[in-house]
Design a protein around this motif. Structure first.
Motif, short mmCIF file in Angstrom:
data_model
loop_
_atom_site.label_atom_id
_atom_site.label_comp_id
_atom_site.label_asym_id
_atom_site.label_seq_id
_atom_site.Cartn_x
_atom_site.Cartn_y
_atom_site.Cartn_z
N GLU A 34 -4.00 -42.08 -31.02
CA GLU A 34 -3.59 -40.86 -30.31
C GLU A 34 -3.52 -39.66 -31.26
OE1 GLU A 34 0.03 -41.88 -28.33
OE2 GLU A 34 -0.97 -43.36 -27.03
N LYS A 35 -3.30 -39.91 -32.54
CA LYS A 35 -3.30 -38.82 -33.51
C LYS A 35 -4.72 -38.37 -33.86
CE LYS A 35 1.05 -40.03 -35.84
NZ LYS A 35 1.65 -40.55 -37.10
N LEU A 36 -5.64 -39.31 -33.89
CA LEU A 36 -7.00 -39.02 -34.35
C LEU A 36 -7.96 -38.57 -33.26
CD1 LEU A 36 -7.58 -42.00 -36.84
CD2 LEU A 36 -6.95 -39.64 -37.39
N GLU B 292 -0.59 -45.42 -31.84
CA GLU B 292 -0.09 -44.22 -32.52
C GLU B 292 -1.18 -43.57 -33.37
OE1 GLU B 292 3.29 -45.42 -34.78
OE2 GLU B 292 4.56 -45.75 -33.03
N ILE B 293 -1.93 -44.40 -34.09
CA ILE B 293 -3.02 -43.87 -34.92
C ILE B 293 -4.12 -43.27 -34.05
CG2 ILE B 293 -4.86 -44.51 -36.52
CD1 ILE B 293 -2.94 -46.59 -37.70
N THR C 270 -2.17 -39.70 -22.82
CA THR C 270 -1.10 -40.63 -23.13
C THR C 270 -0.37 -41.02 -21.84
OG1 THR C 270 0.41 -38.80 -23.57
CG2 THR C 270 -0.81 -39.70 -25.44
#
Length: 260
Positions: free
Chosen positions: A107-109, A104-105, A114
């Motif tokens: 894919e945000k950064l 999750e981290i 995905t």
């Protein structure tokens, strides 16, 4: 390529953590862009370290950056200390961290594609165990998993651990009662049996080990188990020990094998 040393806070671990990240810089993904939504994003390999290493080991000991650049692959290398990628009995929840929070981290950064067919995991030694453990517990999340000289027979070996050895107490801190590791999410053989019985789509599996490696017999046992149970497995062995020269060669073979 961009090499990023990323420090961040983990809510699961309740402390700061680190990962090293490789991101391709080329304007067009070398393996092809399928949709506008994915333009500039890359398939991702979660690359796991061994028992005595950390998140810096793959960058310091191999040419992983050059290999990833050639194939347009993002690589995430997290630090999990000596946890065996486990929600520890007396410690932190490293399995939850690496299987749920870390993606999750990341894919945000970072510009990561995905979905299952864009997500892979590999590791060496303890990390080989971790790679298969992640993929077999979360087959919906990983298209493929690779173990290089992995500690694959951990459940049986933990139950047989000599109480006089230092590793015995360490394994107790991690797993608790060592006689109860078998037939749990920490037992790779049990996980495979369960997936096979439930007719679950098992991720593609790659396994290699040197013939002079102290984990060679455990790797043979895993290979024979897969053969007996008709579980598809790509297996390779060479004249090698538990060493970085071998892993540097084999991680390139893994990347070539990944089903992009």
């Amino acid at each position: 390529m961009a090499f990023i040393q990323c420090d961040f806070f983990s809510d699961v671990l309740k402390m700061s953590s680190s990962m090293n990240v490789i991101i391709p810089e080329n304007k067009k993904n070398r393996i092809g862009i399928k949709t506008k939504a994915e333009q500039g994003k890359y398939p991702v390999l979660y690359l796991l370290h061994g028992l005595s290493d950390d998140h810096t080991a793959w960058m310091r000991r191999t040419s992983i950056e050059r290999y990833a650049d050639k194939y347009g692959l993002a690589v995430i290398m997290p630090n999990v200390h000596r946890s065996f990628y486990t929600d520890m009995e007396s410690g932190n929840d490293y399995f939850t961290f690496v299987s749920q929070e870390l993606p999750e981290i990341a894919e945000k950064l970072f510009p990561l594609r995905t979905g299952r067919n864009n997500t892979f995991v590999a590791g060496l030694s303890m990390g080989g165990y971790g790679a298969f453990k992640l993929a077999l517990n979360n087959p919906e999340s990983f298209e493929a998993a690779a173990s290089l000289s992995g500690a694959l027979n951990l459940a049986e070996n933990a139950a047989m651990a000599d109480q006089k050895e230092d590793l015995y107490q360490e394994l107790k801190w991690i797993f608790g009662d060592l006689n109860k590791v078998e037939k749990t999410k920490n037992d790779l053989f049990y996980l495979l049996k369960k997936l096979k019985k439930n007719k679950t789509n098992i991720p593609a599996l790659y396994q290699c080990c040197g013939k002079d490696d102290f984990l060679y017999q455990d790797n043979l046992k895993f290979k024979h188990f897969c053969r007996r149970n008709k579980i598809k497995l790509k297996y390779e062995e060479e004249a090698a020990a538990h060493q970085w020269d071998y892993w540097d060669q084999k991680i390139l073979d893994v990347i070539r094998w990944l089903p992009f």
